[in-house]
Design an enzyme around this catalytic site. Structure first.
Site, PDB file in Angstrom:
ATOM      1  N   VAL A 115      52.522 -16.262 -64.910  1.00  0.00           N
ATOM      2  CA  VAL A 115      53.122 -16.674 -63.643  1.00  0.00           C
ATOM      3  C   VAL A 115      54.631 -16.879 -63.787  1.00  0.00           C
ATOM      4  O   VAL A 115      55.373 -16.794 -62.823  1.00  0.00           O
ATOM      5  CB  VAL A 115      52.456 -17.963 -63.111  1.00  0.00           C
ATOM      6  CG1 VAL A 115      53.041 -18.376 -61.767  1.00  0.00           C
ATOM      7  CG2 VAL A 115      50.943 -17.773 -62.972  1.00  0.00           C
ATOM      8  N   ASN A 117      58.591 -16.530 -64.341  1.00  0.00           N
ATOM      9  CA  ASN A 117      59.550 -15.504 -63.926  1.00  0.00           C
ATOM     10  C   ASN A 117      60.646 -15.293 -64.968  1.00  0.00           C
ATOM     11  O   ASN A 117      60.903 -16.189 -65.763  1.00  0.00           O
ATOM     12  CB  ASN A 117      60.193 -15.912 -62.592  1.00  0.00           C
ATOM     13  CG  ASN A 117      59.287 -15.621 -61.420  1.00  0.00           C
ATOM     14  OD1 ASN A 117      58.668 -14.565 -61.359  1.00  0.00           O
ATOM     15  ND2 ASN A 117      59.198 -16.555 -60.483  1.00  0.00           N
ATOM     16  N   HIS A 172      58.266  -7.690 -59.222  1.00  0.00           N
ATOM     17  CA  HIS A 172      58.340  -8.931 -58.441  1.00  0.00           C
ATOM     18  C   HIS A 172      59.787  -9.386 -58.406  1.00  0.00           C
ATOM     19  O   HIS A 172      60.219 -10.265 -59.144  1.00  0.00           O
ATOM     20  CB  HIS A 172      57.461 -10.003 -59.089  1.00  0.00           C
ATOM     21  CG  HIS A 172      57.413 -11.293 -58.333  1.00  0.00           C
ATOM     22  ND1 HIS A 172      57.082 -11.369 -57.005  1.00  0.00           N
ATOM     23  CD2 HIS A 172      57.657 -12.570 -58.727  1.00  0.00           C
ATOM     24  CE1 HIS A 172      57.110 -12.631 -56.613  1.00  0.00           C
ATOM     25  NE2 HIS A 172      57.471 -13.377 -57.644  1.00  0.00           N
TER      26      HIS A 172
END
EC number: 1.1.1.37
Length: 314
Positions: A115, A117, A172
């Site tokens: 999860v 970044n 993402h």
């Protein structure tokens, strides 16, 4: 299942899973043991209130994660106002290396859901540092980005919230690729329901949703939607559902790419990635996807440039 990092996202993932009874036991690992103990105790009370009987406890030692079917990795620095996901690259890569060096002997049979970044580069780092098969390591991003797009579609339409299917591919980040052609309401493409300008507005807000939230919060970043999206992934894996969700995975020839991570439709099962599904993309869609993957590749290249990995790039 295990959760590494008991910050906003990690603790909210635990709360959702515990109160919905999705798993029998949740093991929380955090650098601050007292924080983890407090969260675990509170979460156990919440599980009891909802009659799910999920056990929530703390990992006092890395070996406590042994036997977890899924481990969710949320540890790392959050984005601050004015900070891009790219700014987090080296700092969070070092966090992943440190933590995985401690726990990797005990999670070799686990599915690792990343999860932290910048997500796609962190998935790549986790594959390199964990010793796990690339099929066991995947990132949570596409479900979140698609949910954000669906929310913006609903804002425009004002109906059909439970019938909206939105599709987002690529990395993402700012170059993610929302796909209106693969997004629909009860099977009706949004291209037939919305004007082109409205769709462009949706695409823009989807790409910038994370930064928009950071701007409002001033301190910290989004966590409710990321946590719910993560819980959806965990449930699909634990139930061996073979449901298809957009996830960040290592591409090994799919879409013409190798040794790079990207968000693509994936069939999920108890061992992680069962199948990577290749969509047919129009020329413009393909160009945007290529641009997005190149952005991810530049982050991975930066890690190699800084000699973060011992081996040279394949």
């Amino acid at each position: 299942m295990g959760i590494i990092g008991a910050g906003h996202v990690g603790s909210t993932v635990a709360f959702i899973l515990a109160t919905q009874g999705i798993c029998q036991e949740i093991i929380i690992k955090d650098l601050n043991l007292d924080t983890a103990r407090g969260i675990a105790l509170d979460m156990g009370h919440a599980a009891s209130a909802t009659k799910t009987h999920t056990i929530v406890r703390v990992a006092n030692e890395p070996s406590d994660l042994r036997g977890c079917d899924v481990v969710v990795f949320c540890a790392g620095s959050p984005r601050q106002p004015g900070m891009s996901r790219d700014d987090l690259l080296l700092a969070n890569a070092k966090v992943i290396r440190t933590v995985l060096s401690e726990v990797k002997p005990y999670i070799q049979e686990s599915v690792l859901v990343m999860v932290s970044n910048p997500l796609d580069a962190m998935v790549y780092t986790a594959i390199k540092e964990s010793g796990l098969s690339p099929l066991q390591v995947l990132g949570m991003a596409g479900i979140l980005d698609s949910a954000r797009m669906a929310s913006f579609i609903f804002e425009k339409l004002g109906y059909g919230s439970d019938q909206i299917v939105a599709s987002v591919m690529g990395g993402h980040g700012d170059d993610m690729v929302p796909l209106p052609r693969y997004s629909n309401v009860a099977g009706v493409p949004i291209t037939e329901l919305l004007e082109p300008q409205e769709i462009e507005e949706i695409i823009h807000r989807t790409r910038n949703a994370g930064a928009e939230i950071v701007g409002y919060l001033k301190k910290g970043s989004a966590y409710f939607a990321p946590a719910k999206s993560t819980a959806i992934m965990v449930e699909a894996i634990l139930k061996n559902s073979h449901q298809v969700f957009p996830c960040s995975v290592l591409l090994q020839g799919e879409y013409g790419y190798s040794d790079v991570v990207g968000g693509v439709p994936v069939k999920l099962g108890s061992r992680g990635v069962c199948e990577i599904i290749e969509l047919e993309l129009l020329h413009e869609e393909r160009e945007r996807f290529d641009q997005s993957i190149q952005s991810v590749k530049s982050l991975i290249d930066a890690l190699y440039h800084h000699a973060f990995f011992v081996s040279s790039r394949p």
